[in-house]
Design a protein around this motif. Sequence first.
Motif, mmCIF file in Angstrom:
data_model
loop_
_atom_site.group_PDB
_atom_site.id
_atom_site.type_symbol
_atom_site.label_atom_id
_atom_site.label_comp_id
_atom_site.label_asym_id
_atom_site.label_seq_id
_atom_site.Cartn_x
_atom_site.Cartn_y
_atom_site.Cartn_z
ATOM 1 N N ASP A 7 0.823 -1.212 0.000
ATOM 2 C CA ASP A 7 0.000 0.000 0.000
ATOM 3 C C ASP A 7 0.858 1.264 0.000
ATOM 4 O O ASP A 7 1.829 1.351 0.763
ATOM 5 N N PRO A 8 0.493 2.266 -0.804
ATOM 6 C CA PRO A 8 1.192 3.554 -0.748
ATOM 7 C C PRO A 8 0.949 4.210 0.617
ATOM 8 O O PRO A 8 -0.147 4.111 1.166
ATOM 9 N N ILE A 9 1.985 4.850 1.154
ATOM 10 C CA ILE A 9 1.880 5.539 2.435
ATOM 11 C C ILE A 9 2.565 6.896 2.335
ATOM 12 O O ILE A 9 3.387 7.129 1.462
ATOM 13 N N GLU A 10 2.206 7.777 3.255
ATOM 14 C CA GLU A 10 2.878 9.068 3.398
ATOM 15 C C GLU A 10 3.802 8.962 4.604
ATOM 16 O O GLU A 10 3.375 8.501 5.664
ATOM 17 N N VAL A 11 5.069 9.361 4.441
ATOM 18 C CA VAL A 11 6.078 9.147 5.479
ATOM 19 C C VAL A 11 6.788 10.455 5.811
ATOM 20 O O VAL A 11 7.107 11.244 4.923
ATOM 21 N N TRP A 12 7.051 10.665 7.095
ATOM 22 C CA TRP A 12 7.895 11.753 7.564
ATOM 23 C C TRP A 12 9.192 11.141 8.049
ATOM 24 O O TRP A 12 9.187 10.093 8.688
ATOM 25 N N THR A 13 10.305 11.803 7.733
ATOM 26 C CA THR A 13 11.617 11.264 8.099
ATOM 27 C C THR A 13 12.409 12.270 8.922
ATOM 28 O O THR A 13 12.136 13.469 8.900
ATOM 29 N N ARG A 14 13.405 11.727 9.620
ATOM 30 C CA ARG A 14 14.397 12.546 10.313
ATOM 31 C C ARG A 14 15.741 11.876 10.078
ATOM 32 O O ARG A 14 15.883 10.688 10.365
ATOM 33 N N ASP A 15 16.689 12.621 9.546
ATOM 34 C CA ASP A 15 18.021 12.074 9.223
ATOM 35 C C ASP A 15 17.922 10.849 8.318
ATOM 36 O O ASP A 15 18.697 9.899 8.454
ATOM 37 N N GLY A 16 16.938 10.836 7.425
ATOM 38 C CA GLY A 16 16.772 9.760 6.458
ATOM 39 C C GLY A 16 15.963 8.568 6.928
ATOM 40 O O GLY A 16 15.593 7.718 6.129
ATOM 41 N N ASP A 17 15.682 8.482 8.231
ATOM 42 C CA ASP A 17 14.902 7.362 8.766
ATOM 43 C C ASP A 17 13.440 7.765 8.977
ATOM 44 O O ASP A 17 13.157 8.897 9.379
ATOM 45 N N PRO A 18 12.513 6.845 8.741
ATOM 46 C CA PRO A 18 11.101 7.155 8.969
ATOM 47 C C PRO A 18 10.818 7.341 10.458
ATOM 48 O O PRO A 18 11.326 6.586 11.292
ATOM 49 N N ILE A 19 10.030 8.384 10.787
ATOM 50 C CA ILE A 19 9.648 8.626 12.182
ATOM 51 C C ILE A 19 8.140 8.474 12.385
ATOM 52 O O ILE A 19 7.690 8.242 13.496
ATOM 53 N N GLN A 20 7.381 8.630 11.309
ATOM 54 C CA GLN A 20 5.939 8.398 11.359
ATOM 55 C C GLN A 20 5.419 8.236 9.949
ATOM 56 O O GLN A 20 6.053 8.665 8.995
ATOM 57 N N PHE A 21 4.251 7.569 9.842
ATOM 58 C CA PHE A 21 3.644 7.377 8.528
ATOM 59 C C PHE A 21 2.140 7.266 8.666
ATOM 60 O O PHE A 21 1.618 6.938 9.743
ATOM 61 N N VAL A 22 1.458 7.602 7.581
ATOM 62 C CA VAL A 22 0.008 7.465 7.533
ATOM 63 C C VAL A 22 -0.319 6.289 6.636
ATOM 64 O O VAL A 22 0.108 6.238 5.481
ATOM 65 N N TRP A 23 -1.084 5.359 7.204
ATOM 66 C CA TRP A 23 -1.528 4.173 6.475
ATOM 67 C C TRP A 23 -2.995 3.951 6.789
ATOM 68 O O TRP A 23 -3.387 3.917 7.950
ATOM 69 N N ARG A 24 -3.794 3.882 5.741
ATOM 70 C CA ARG A 24 -5.242 3.679 5.882
ATOM 71 C C ARG A 24 -5.867 4.694 6.831
ATOM 72 O O ARG A 24 -6.612 4.363 7.734
ATOM 73 N N ASP A 25 -5.478 5.955 6.607
ATOM 74 C CA ASP A 25 -6.014 7.109 7.347
ATOM 75 C C ASP A 25 -5.685 7.110 8.832
ATOM 76 O O ASP A 25 -6.364 7.766 9.625
ATOM 77 N N ARG A 26 -4.647 6.376 9.234
ATOM 78 C CA ARG A 26 -4.216 6.387 10.637
ATOM 79 C C ARG A 26 -2.745 6.754 10.700
ATOM 80 O O ARG A 26 -1.947 6.314 9.881
ATOM 81 N N LEU A 27 -2.403 7.565 11.703
ATOM 82 C CA LEU A 27 -1.021 7.986 11.906
ATOM 83 C C LEU A 27 -0.302 6.966 12.790
ATOM 84 O O LEU A 27 -0.749 6.684 13.907
#
Length: 88
Positions: A7-27
């Motif tokens: 599934d496509p997701i939206e991801v926020w990163t810090r120093d190249g690593d993921p710190i949070q993501f949205v999947w199926r409308d949940r953070l």
Amino acid sequence: MSRLYGDPIEVWTRDGDPIQFVWRDRLYLVRRVLDHWVVAREWWKTGESDPGERRFWRVEAGPGREVGSYELRFDTAGGDWLLLRGWD
């Protein structure tokens, strides 16, 4: 038990690593990176001179108190993130 998603997701990163993501409308907040690896894409299969690479993370994350393990993938050529797999 693992489940495949892709599934496509939206991801926020810090120093190249993921710190949070949205999947199926949940953070989902990433609590810990369990593993990280990089795979070069095969230029002979894509026909592109620079096909980029795929970066993978296995993380512990959850939308609150619930925590699970998830495999995330970032494709450098397209700039797309996917949630590939989840473990209960």
